[in-house]
Each structure stands twice: as C-alpha cells, then as structure tokens.
Scaffold this active site. Structure first.
Site, PDB file in Angstrom:
ATOM      1  N   VAL A  18     -18.517  22.612  -6.515  1.00 40.69           N
ATOM      2  CA  VAL A  18     -17.874  22.639  -7.830  1.00 40.69           C
ATOM      3  C   VAL A  18     -16.469  23.216  -7.734  1.00 40.69           C
ATOM      4  O   VAL A  18     -15.525  22.713  -8.355  1.00 40.69           O
ATOM      5  CB  VAL A  18     -18.734  23.445  -8.833  1.00 40.69           C
ATOM      6  N   GLU A  19     -16.319  24.272  -6.942  1.00 47.36           N
ATOM      7  CA  GLU A  19     -15.028  24.956  -6.878  1.00 47.36           C
ATOM      8  C   GLU A  19     -13.949  24.118  -6.180  1.00 47.36           C
ATOM      9  O   GLU A  19     -12.834  24.010  -6.690  1.00 47.36           O
ATOM     10  CB  GLU A  19     -15.181  26.298  -6.157  1.00 47.36           C
ATOM     11  N   THR A  20     -14.273  23.554  -5.015  1.00 50.84           N
ATOM     12  CA  THR A  20     -13.224  22.904  -4.215  1.00 50.84           C
ATOM     13  C   THR A  20     -13.671  21.613  -3.553  1.00 50.84           C
ATOM     14  O   THR A  20     -12.991  21.129  -2.643  1.00 50.84           O
ATOM     15  CB  THR A  20     -12.717  23.856  -3.106  1.00 50.84           C
TER      16      THR A  20
END
Length: 347
Positions: free
Chosen positions: A138-140
């Site tokens: 989700v983050e990167t």
C-alpha cells in the site's frame, strides 16, 4: 527480540538517491511567492528557534543553518495534505486504488523473493508475512514508488506553514535533521512523500528513529534500498504498538441500510463498542461464536457506490494497523490486500 535487532546505527546514504520512481512532482503554485524561497534562520524567527534547540543538543550551528537555508517552501505539499484520499473517497473508491490484480501478484512475489526475512519477522515479532507485505504494498507498491518530494522541503513547509499540525511536523523536521546529521548525509539529497515519509515502508523520521531495525545485521538501517530491513522494521513497528500474534483483524457483520446514528462508527481507537450495544442498534456479527459475549470491537460502516454499507467489526489488531495511518479506510485496504496476497500465495 533477538539481541542486535534494536541497533540504532544509521545508513551512510549517498547524496542524490533516485527515490522518485512514480509520484509526479507537482509544480509549486503562485502562492509560493508569499514566502522567502529558503527558510533562512536570519530572517525566520521560528527557524532560528529550531536551530537554537538543535544546536543545544550538539549539532553544529553552521550545519543547521546551511541545511535549513536550503529548504524551499512548497505550496504543493500543503495542497496534497488537504486533498489526501482518506478524507474524500468512499470505501469502494479507496479500495480500488490498492486491490488490483497486479499489486496482489507482486505482493505474493515479494514474499517469495524474501521468504527467509518474512519467516524470521513472523517468528520474532508475531506479524504474518501477508500483513507486512500489504503495508509495503500500500505504501510504495513494494518499493516501486517511494516519493519524488525532497523530504527537507516537505517537512520545512509543513513545520512552519501547516495551519493545524505545525508542531507535529516541527518535531519530524528536527528528527530528520538529527538522522541526516548523524549519517553524514546532506538533508536536501533525500526524497520521499509529500508528508515527509521515507523508504520502502514510508516511515516518518520519528518512526525511522524509533522503530527501524538492521534486520540483515550489516550494521546499518537502510529503509531506502534494503527490503530486508524494511520487512523487519514494519514487523517491529507493529510489535511495539501491541500486535497480538494469532489475533484476527475483523469479523463480518450485518446491519440496517443506513448506519444507526447511535453508533460511533469508523473510529481509529482501541475497540470501544460492546456487542450488546451494537445488537440493540441492529448491527450483529455474522459469526457470533468467534467473539466473547462481552467483547468490545471497532464498528465499521464502509460506504459503497450504490449507497449501501458493508458492516465489519474491527478487532485489536485492526486498531494496531491504524497506528501506521490513522484512517479506517487505510487499515481496511491493508487488511484486504493481506487477505488477497495470502490467497494468491496458496493458489
């Protein structure tokens, strides 16, 4: 925790790391011209106060002055903060950003590529591999998109110009300057998100300082280029925030067409609503035998395109995910991505 995992040695980063892999750099708006191009301590009293504070902790005053004078005000950063997706999207819209087949497949492949690190992280910290992978996904997108904003610009802009959270970001800017000074890195050389988050797991500076671990025992904590350190650091973050091994994240529930006004839905705090109170309002767990009669949960009402709602009851580990990002949408996207990755692994 195994000895050596909490080492606080810092990565001797090379200036100019190419971290802008996918986020578009927004041009600063005309509003930028309202402020000095740089945060010069000689003309900016709040910057001067931060220099005094950090110089008192042993950082060279000239180094601090040079670093902060290199920071540029970016209106685009403030605009991005105001438009964060968690504040404006329905659940189905937010979910669609992250629950794509390619991201699910890359999550399973990421676990397979670093299987030993994931197994060790689960054994040491109790956090399942799909949950760790989902956070990084989700983050990167597993390190594919780590940010194109200079962290120094983002944090200085937010520290001195955010209308409500300036004090918070001032602390993040101070931590970032401490980290880069200790590592011997030019602060202006590092890139991240518009909010100053960095590396595979998008840790903000205080989280980097507190929770990043040297998980491959090479003597440095590298969240920019080392996925093994990122895997261990995410697991450590959850463990430090009270993750319960073997604990579930949520149970499905049923409820009325419109969420009852008597229930405080979607709060990112520890489980707070008793099942009996929810039942009185018509919200009932689909599998009641999975919960104790007096259990407390986080009631979730997820809005959909057709105006309907999907009900779920978040448990303690769901709350722990919200410590990473204080949004019920974020935590549910991580949860569903983790479930999808686990299914992909077993397919």
């Amino acid at each position: 925790m195994i000895a050596g995992r909490t080492t606080r040695k810092l990565l001797p980063l090379i200036a100019g790391l190419g971290l802008g892999l996918g986020l578009c750099t927004q041009a600063a708006s005309a509003a930028d011209s309202q402020y000095d191009e740089h945060f010069d301590p000689s003309t900016h009293p709040e910057v001067a106060a931060l220099v005094d504070e950090l110089a008192g902790q042993g950082i060279e005053r000239d180094w601090l002055t040079d670093a902060l004078s290199d920071a540029d005000y970016r209106q685009a950063v403030l605009d991005a903060m105001a438009g964060a997706a968690e504040r404006h999207l329905r659940w189905d819209q937010y979910r669609a950003i992250f629950l794509k087949p390619a991201r699910i497949e890359r999550g399973a492949a990421f676990i397979a590529e670093h299987r030993e690190a994931f197994a060790r992280a689960e054994a040491e910290y109790g956090v399942p591999a799909p949950v760790i992978a989902a956070i990084i996904g989700v983050e990167t997108d597993y390190g594919r998109v780590t940010g194109s904003h200079r962290v120094l610009d983002s944090l200085a802009t937010l520290a001195f110009h955010h209308p409500k959270r300036g004090d918070f970001f001032r602390g993040e800017l101070a931590a970032f300057l401490e980290i880069t000074h200790q590592a011997g890195v030019a602060p202006g050389s590092l890139k991240g998100s518009y909010a100053g988050a960095m590396g595979y797991p998008q840790f903000i500076p205080t989280s980097y300082r507190a929770y990043a671990v040297d998980f491959d025992d090479d003597g440095v904590r590298d969240l920019w280029r080392n996925p093994v350190d990122a895997i261990g650091s995410v697991a450590n973050y959850f463990a430090e925030h009270g993750w319960r091994p073997e604990g579930e994240l949520y149970v499905e529930a049923s409820g009325p067409q419109t969420p009852p006004a008597t229930i405080d839905f979607n709060q990112t705090r520890p489980p707070y609503a008793r099942l009996s109170m929810l039942a009185e309002a018509g919200v009932v767990a689909d599998s009641q035998d999975r919960l104790a009669a007096n259990a407390e949960v986080i009631p979730l009402a997820l809005d959909l395109a057709d105006g309907a709602y999907r009900y779920r009851l978040g448990l303690y580990n769901f709350y722990v995910i919200t410590r990473y990002n204080h949004s019920h949408l974020y935590a549910m996207a991580v949860t569903e991505l983790a479930e999808a990755i686990a299914r992909e692994e077993s397919a």
